[in-house]
Design an enzyme around this catalytic site. Sequence first.
Site, PDB file in Angstrom:
ATOM      1  N   GLY A 168       0.818  -1.306   0.001  1.00 12.55           N
ATOM      2  CA  GLY A 168       0.007   0.080   0.083  1.00 12.55           C
ATOM      3  C   GLY A 168       1.153   1.358   0.033  1.00 12.55           C
ATOM      4  N   GLY A 169       0.244   2.588   0.432  1.00 11.31           N
ATOM      5  CA  GLY A 169       0.853   3.563   0.687  1.00 11.31           C
ATOM      6  C   GLY A 169       2.222   3.538   1.352  1.00 11.31           C
ATOM      7  N   GLY A 401      22.906  14.446 -29.083  1.00 11.93           N
ATOM      8  CA  GLY A 401      22.155  14.876 -27.928  1.00 11.93           C
ATOM      9  C   GLY A 401      22.999  14.031 -26.940  1.00 11.93           C
ATOM     10  CB  ALA A 402      23.783  10.447 -26.373  1.00 14.82           C
TER      11      ALA A 402
HETATM   12  C1  HXC Z   1      -3.507  -4.722  11.832  1.00 15.83           C
HETATM   13  C2  HXC Z   1      -2.370  -6.611  10.969  1.00 15.83           C
HETATM   14  C3  HXC Z   1      -2.081  -5.814   9.630  1.00 15.83           C
HETATM   15  C4  HXC Z   1      -2.345  -4.429   9.290  1.00 15.83           C
HETATM   16  C5  HXC Z   1      -0.983  -7.823   9.637  1.00 15.83           C
HETATM   17  N1  HXC Z   1      -1.573  -7.629  10.842  1.00 15.83           N
HETATM   18  N2  HXC Z   1      -1.205  -6.819   8.810  1.00 15.83           N
HETATM   19  N3  HXC Z   1      -2.936  -5.984  11.988  1.00 15.83           N
HETATM   20  N4  HXC Z   1      -3.304  -4.151  10.387  1.00 15.83           N
HETATM   21  N5  HXC Z   1      -2.424  -3.944   8.401  1.00 15.83           N
HETATM   22  C6  HXC Z   1      -1.563  -8.803  11.783  1.00 15.83           C
HETATM   23  C7  HXC Z   1      -2.473 -10.000  11.485  1.00 15.83           C
HETATM   24  O1  HXC Z   1      -3.857  -9.726  11.711  1.00 15.83           O
HETATM   25  C8  HXC Z   1      -1.889 -11.035  12.339  1.00 15.83           C
HETATM   26  O2  HXC Z   1      -2.202 -10.821  13.680  1.00 15.83           O
HETATM   27  C9  HXC Z   1      -0.347 -10.648  12.372  1.00 15.83           C
HETATM   28  O3  HXC Z   1      -0.420  -9.358  12.109  1.00 15.83           O
HETATM   29  C10 HXC Z   1       0.586 -11.478  11.370  1.00 15.83           C
HETATM   30  O4  HXC Z   1       0.050 -11.397  10.154  1.00 15.83           O
HETATM   31  P1  HXC Z   1      -0.391 -12.841   9.268  1.00 15.83           P
HETATM   32  O5  HXC Z   1      -1.555 -12.529   8.365  1.00 15.83           O
HETATM   33  O6  HXC Z   1      -0.642 -13.841  10.130  1.00 15.83           O
HETATM   34  O7  HXC Z   1       0.842 -12.779   8.699  1.00 15.83           O
HETATM   35  P2  HXC Z   1       1.319 -13.431   7.271  1.00 15.83           P
HETATM   36  O8  HXC Z   1       0.445 -14.623   6.996  1.00 15.83           O
HETATM   37  O9  HXC Z   1       2.894 -13.740   7.099  1.00 15.83           O
HETATM   38  O10 HXC Z   1       0.797 -12.369   6.054  1.00 15.83           O
HETATM   39  C11 HXC Z   1       1.713 -11.179   6.207  1.00 15.83           C
HETATM   40  C12 HXC Z   1       0.648  -9.982   5.390  1.00 15.83           C
HETATM   41  C13 HXC Z   1      -0.871 -10.101   5.793  1.00 15.83           C
HETATM   42  C14 HXC Z   1       0.804 -10.455   3.800  1.00 15.83           C
HETATM   43  C15 HXC Z   1       1.325  -8.717   5.452  1.00 15.83           C
HETATM   44  O11 HXC Z   1      -1.026  -9.696   7.245  1.00 15.83           O
HETATM   45  C16 HXC Z   1      -1.566  -8.841   5.092  1.00 15.83           C
HETATM   46  O12 HXC Z   1      -2.118  -9.206   3.864  1.00 15.83           O
HETATM   47  N6  HXC Z   1      -1.896  -7.936   5.759  1.00 15.83           N
HETATM   48  C17 HXC Z   1      -2.664  -6.796   5.310  1.00 15.83           C
HETATM   49  C18 HXC Z   1      -1.859  -5.905   4.442  1.00 15.83           C
HETATM   50  C19 HXC Z   1      -2.541  -4.672   4.052  1.00 15.83           C
HETATM   51  O13 HXC Z   1      -3.582  -4.814   3.402  1.00 15.83           O
HETATM   52  N7  HXC Z   1      -2.477  -3.683   4.659  1.00 15.83           N
HETATM   53  C20 HXC Z   1      -3.173  -2.296   4.570  1.00 15.83           C
HETATM   54  C21 HXC Z   1      -2.372  -1.835   3.299  1.00 15.83           C
HETATM   55  S1  HXC Z   1      -3.240  -0.259   2.830  1.00 15.83           S
HETATM   56  P3  HXC Z   1      -2.698 -12.016  14.620  1.00 15.83           P
HETATM   57  O14 HXC Z   1      -3.006 -11.399  15.794  1.00 15.83           O
HETATM   58  O15 HXC Z   1      -3.756 -12.732  13.918  1.00 15.83           O
HETATM   59  O16 HXC Z   1      -1.560 -12.815  14.567  1.00 15.83           O
HETATM   60  C22 HXC Z   1      -1.894   0.813   3.663  1.00 15.83           C
HETATM   61  C23 HXC Z   1      -2.276   2.200   3.430  1.00 15.83           C
HETATM   62  C24 HXC Z   1      -1.318   3.075   3.799  1.00 15.83           C
HETATM   63  O17 HXC Z   1      -1.014   0.311   4.207  1.00 15.83           O
HETATM   64  C25 HXC Z   1      -1.497   4.334   3.282  1.00 15.83           C
HETATM   65  C26 HXC Z   1      -0.366   5.391   3.402  1.00 15.83           C
HETATM   66  C27 HXC Z   1      -0.530   6.503   2.546  1.00 15.83           C
END
Ligand code: HXC
Length: 511
Positions: A168-169, A401-402
């Site tokens: 994501g971001g 140009g290069a």
């Molecule tokens: C809260 C999160 C989390 C998140 C993971 N966890 N990502 N909790 N917010 N974004 C937690 C899980 O619930 C889990 O908790 C623990 O961390 C470990 O994650 P797992 O899923 O068990 O690990 P894994 O199988 O290795 O997968 C990793 C992962 C997946 C691929 C990163 O967790 C995932 O897809 N997370 C979400 C990614 C996402 O969509 N993020 C938001 C992006 S948008 P428990 O308690 O169950 O162990 C963004 C916007 C930013 O970031 C904008 C900025 C401008």
Amino acid sequence: MDKNEDLIKRRETIKLGGGKERVEKQHAAGKYTARERIAALLDPGTFIEVDDHVRHRSTYFGLDKKYFPADGVVTGLGKIDGRDVAIFSQDFTVQGGSLGEMHAKKIAKIQDTAMKLGIPIIGINDSGGARIQEGVDSLYGYGEIFYRNTLASGVIPQITVIAGPCAGGAVYSPAITDFVIMVDKTSKMFITGPEVIKAVTGEDVTQESLGGARVHNSKSGVAHFMAKDEKDAASIVKKLLSYIPSNNMEEPPLSNPIDVKPDEFLNTIIPDDPHKAYDMMDVIERVIDPGTFLEVHSKFARSMITGFGKINGRPIGIVANQPKVLAGVLDINSSDKAARFIRFLDAFNLPVITFTDTPGFLPGTAQEYGGIIRHGAKLLYAYSEASVPKMTIITRKAYGGAYIAMGSKHLGADLVLAWPSAEIAVMGSEGAANIVFRKEIKASENPEKTRIEKIKEYADMFSNPYVAASRGYVDTVILPSETRSYITRALDMFSSKAEGKPTKKHGNIPL
Ligand code: HXC
């Protein structure tokens, strides 16, 4: 409980991160923990951790009942090879290293400290991105970090290691930093994940094929280095720091001067046949101090070479065409690659040494539609803007140009050297003769013979460095084996270079 004992207990809990089970899972995935990564990078016993007692403040979705040690990120100060650095390392074992309000505040605080102290900052990313439960507070947090990344750009070096997911971001903080190192197999960077892509476009991709270390090192250019594993990533960070100063007011760190004899092999490196390639890396390695070359972006836009090196112990940046790849042509990606590197060198007081052997800009609709005009302009801009010592060696082709774009005299090079094999012209003699003498060739009784004569005529006129040297566009013509000696002396002389530029807020580089 005794208050001191209480502190010891608290510390133990914090150090455990997400707990034994999650640490084991982290290790099984081939990853170190946040603290192990810091230990691998810093000189032993130098780490001062801060904000280890910070706790999140969110109460949404049951977070009020949860405790996340160090709020999922370890931050502090330490030393690398005796030099001070600031560091943050996201802890995937704690709620997936996700970034909420306080996690972000910790990173922002260490960014502020790095700026105050004028020291490099290293960020180790391993995170599921915005902490979903904290909602807009997570977004606020990212914004605060991006803002500081931008303020720090050009003031202190910012180095990123991607050691896990970065989605994501969240990818934009690394993207603003100076160098991104991705660990092979375990690191991923993407804006939208495979599930979203499938839903929106129907395209089937894996995380690896979408944003793995190989993809970002070779295709997108988002990453500058691919580390074999985390240990390798730590050694790349250390090596990188050995060339660059701690901030933009300092000079790069000098090492002991070394005496290297002129390399006669260079006098024979240019093939007699102008269509034959040679490896510019062989030239670079024979001019700089042996074993000091650190290539940047080695897998991306390979018709251009960028990297750090040392000459007589003095750190320099090298920008060079690679005749071995696409004849050393300039295209969209190679222009971007060189331009960004030159701007880093200029910001941090590193001289730019350019080796030119390029037939020109790559023709074709793919390049024109992709904006080669806009991208090539970045290279012209970056060279013109750079006020550090700029030295250029034209080894063979410098066409059109290069020729201008590759650190020519006209863009402010302090010293332009040409080898006797240099060909400085508007274009290659074959192309030029075909255009200029088209009518004569057509009217000739023996068009092929006339064509060959005319090519020779044009080549005799321009395929040498002496016309350019007669105008002063080339400062002097040297034997290839004299290159190191000239550059060594020139770097010494030009270390006192001071060049005024017009006062302005900032220029408007074509982006
Ligand atoms: C809260 C999160 C989390 C998140 C993971 N966890 N990502 N909790 N917010 N974004 C937690 C899980 O619930 C889990 O908790 C623990 O961390 C470990 O994650 P797992 O899923 O068990 O690990 P894994 O199988 O290795 O997968 C990793 C992962 C997946 C691929 C990163 O967790 C995932 O897809 N997370 C979400 C990614 C996402 O969509 N993020 C938001 C992006 S948008 P428990 O308690 O169950 O162990 C963004 C916007 C930013 O970031 C904008 C900025 C401008």
